[in-house]
Scaffold this motif. Structure first.
Motif, PDB file in Angstrom:
ATOM      1  N   VAL A 105       0.738  -0.942  -0.097  1.00 21.42           N
ATOM      2  CA  VAL A 105      -0.106   0.233  -0.207  1.00 21.42           C
ATOM      3  C   VAL A 105       1.018   1.571   0.254  1.00 21.42           C
ATOM      4  CG1 VAL A 105      -1.719   0.871   1.423  1.00 21.42           C
ATOM      5  CG2 VAL A 105      -1.479  -1.015   1.359  1.00 21.42           C
ATOM      6  N   ASP A 106       0.756   1.627  -1.319  1.00 26.61           N
ATOM      7  CA  ASP A 106       1.573   3.481  -1.442  1.00 26.61           C
ATOM      8  C   ASP A 106       3.020   3.003  -0.774  1.00 26.61           C
ATOM      9  OD1 ASP A 106       1.342   5.470  -3.168  1.00 26.61           O
ATOM     10  OD2 ASP A 106       1.646   6.622  -1.597  1.00 26.61           O
ATOM     11  N   SER A 186       0.107   7.489  -3.734  1.00 26.87           N
ATOM     12  CA  SER A 186       0.851   9.409  -3.900  1.00 26.87           C
ATOM     13  C   SER A 186       1.209   9.512  -5.303  1.00 26.87           C
ATOM     14  CB  SER A 186       1.320   9.800  -2.616  1.00 26.87           C
ATOM     15  OG  SER A 186       2.523   8.937  -2.335  1.00 26.87           O
ATOM     16  N   ILE A 187       1.295   7.974  -6.159  1.00 24.61           N
ATOM     17  CA  ILE A 187       2.455   8.210  -7.154  1.00 24.61           C
ATOM     18  C   ILE A 187       1.603   6.944  -8.606  1.00 24.61           C
ATOM     19  CG2 ILE A 187       4.292   7.592  -8.127  1.00 24.61           C
ATOM     20  CD1 ILE A 187       6.387   7.717  -5.325  1.00 24.61           C
ATOM     21  N   SER A 189       0.692   4.625 -10.609  1.00 22.03           N
ATOM     22  CA  SER A 189       1.300   3.254 -10.834  1.00 22.03           C
ATOM     23  C   SER A 189       2.226   3.627 -12.283  1.00 22.03           C
ATOM     24  CB  SER A 189       0.506   1.939 -11.338  1.00 22.03           C
ATOM     25  OG  SER A 189      -0.666   2.130 -12.267  1.00 22.03           O
ATOM     26  N   ALA A 190       1.952   3.929 -13.352  1.00 23.70           N
ATOM     27  CA  ALA A 190       2.642   4.436 -14.358  1.00 23.70           C
ATOM     28  C   ALA A 190       4.020   4.718 -14.023  1.00 23.70           C
ATOM     29  CB  ALA A 190       2.068   4.895 -15.402  1.00 23.70           C
ATOM     30  N   GLN A 191       3.962   5.528 -13.524  1.00 21.83           N
ATOM     31  CA  GLN A 191       5.235   6.516 -13.025  1.00 21.83           C
ATOM     32  C   GLN A 191       6.067   5.416 -11.926  1.00 21.83           C
ATOM     33  OE1 GLN A 191       4.739  10.162 -10.851  1.00 21.83           O
ATOM     34  NE2 GLN A 191       6.541  10.657 -10.308  1.00 21.83           N
ATOM     35  N   VAL A 192       5.292   4.794 -10.961  1.00 24.23           N
ATOM     36  CA  VAL A 192       6.029   3.544 -10.227  1.00 24.23           C
ATOM     37  C   VAL A 192       6.970   2.217 -11.202  1.00 24.23           C
ATOM     38  CG1 VAL A 192       5.480   1.601  -9.189  1.00 24.23           C
ATOM     39  CG2 VAL A 192       4.401   3.738  -8.511  1.00 24.23           C
ATOM     40  N   LEU A 193       5.904   2.484 -12.426  1.00 25.59           N
ATOM     41  CA  LEU A 193       6.718   1.272 -13.211  1.00 25.59           C
ATOM     42  C   LEU A 193       7.936   1.967 -14.033  1.00 25.59           C
ATOM     43  CD1 LEU A 193       3.305  -0.418 -14.005  1.00 25.59           C
ATOM     44  CD2 LEU A 193       5.452  -1.657 -12.155  1.00 25.59           C
ATOM     45  N   GLY A 220      -3.863  10.577  -0.991  1.00 24.90           N
ATOM     46  CA  GLY A 220      -2.511  10.752  -0.432  1.00 24.90           C
ATOM     47  C   GLY A 220      -1.653   9.784   0.275  1.00 24.90           C
ATOM     48  N   HIS A 221      -0.352   9.334   1.207  1.00 22.45           N
ATOM     49  CA  HIS A 221      -0.225   8.502   1.673  1.00 22.45           C
ATOM     50  C   HIS A 221      -0.415   7.387   2.395  1.00 22.45           C
ATOM     51  CE1 HIS A 221       3.501   6.555   1.863  1.00 22.45           C
ATOM     52  NE2 HIS A 221       4.200   6.389   3.331  1.00 22.45           N
TER      53      HIS A 221
END
Length: 243
Positions: A105-106, A186-187, A189-193, A220-221
């Motif tokens: 979770v985040d 907070s971020i 998924s496309a950016q995380v990947l 948020g977080h």
């Protein structure tokens, strides 16, 4: 019909400064007629523990393993928020056969050798919850009301120094075979990947996972407070996922 006796136990583990209480709103929304879900407080985050400031990541990992084996005779679903990723990563490294699925979770899996606060002075026994203006520079407070922030401040327990300074040593590639879900808050998924593919230290381990699903939950977080119903729905959907 799937019942609580046939589905894996869901163990909710909150991040730094938090105990089992942080999941109260999420537990209210989980369908416990069909699920067996519980929240735990990691060693070092129990305000009544006189030795809490000396607790370690190893103690936290052992406690998680204890809860898994205490509740049922099958692998569990671990739901790890934020800084709970360190002890949960240790559990998955040491006993991947005991984890049916991990839901970050985040958060996300820790990489071997990583340390949360390598510059934390040795003489500092614990790290209190920082002022919210400082915390907001590190993690999004989106969706948290003044009332929630007041409760956060009142109930937060200082994080043990050894937990923050201990390097995470991982050796078992079996942890990467565990079914994994990222709930990205907070971020996106496309950016995380994308960060994972470029080797960003915070997300590099994501690129090594063999069974990965992603869910976007924009907030948020601390989604257990800002969006507890939607978070519970996402956790429940992953509990019944068969692949």
């Amino acid at each position: 019909m799937t019942t609580a006796t046939s589905s894996p136990t869901i163990i909710l583990i909150a991040g730094h400064w938090l105990g089992a209480w942080a999941w109260d709103d999420v537990l209210e929304h989980l369908d416990n007629h069909h699920l067996h879900a519980l929240a735990m407080t990691l060693p070092g985050l129990d305000a009544d523990d006189p030795e809490r400031s000396s607790r370690t990541l190893d103690a936290q990992a052992d406690a998680i393993l204890g809860v898994i084996t205490e509740h049922g005779n099958q692998p569990a679903i671990l739901v790890a928020h934020s800084g709970a990723n360190a002890p949960v990563s240790l559990v998955m490294d040491r006993h991947p056969e005991l984890v049916h699925r991990v839901v970050w979770v985040d958060s996300g899996p820790a990489a071997t050798g990583s340390v949360f606060a390598p510059d934390l002075p040795e003489e500092l026994e614990e790290l209190p919850l920082p002022p919210f203006d400082v915390l907001a520079q590190q993690a999004s407070l989106e969706g948290l009301s003044a009332e929630v922030l007041e409760q956060f401040r009142a109930r937060a327990v200082p994080e043990p120094g050894p937990v923050l300074r201990q390097p995470i040593e991982l050796t078992n590639g079996g942890r990467r075979k565990v079914r994994t879900t990222l709930i990205c808050c907070s971020i996106p998924s496309a950016q995380v990947l994308e960060l994972a593919q470029t080797g960003h230290p915070m997300f590099a381990e994501v690129a090594n996972l063999e069974h990965l699903d992603v869910i976007d939950l924009p907030t948020g977080h601390w989604p257990m407070w800002s969006s507890p119903r939607d978070l519970a729905k996402a956790i429940q959907s992953e509990a019944f996922r068969t692949n």
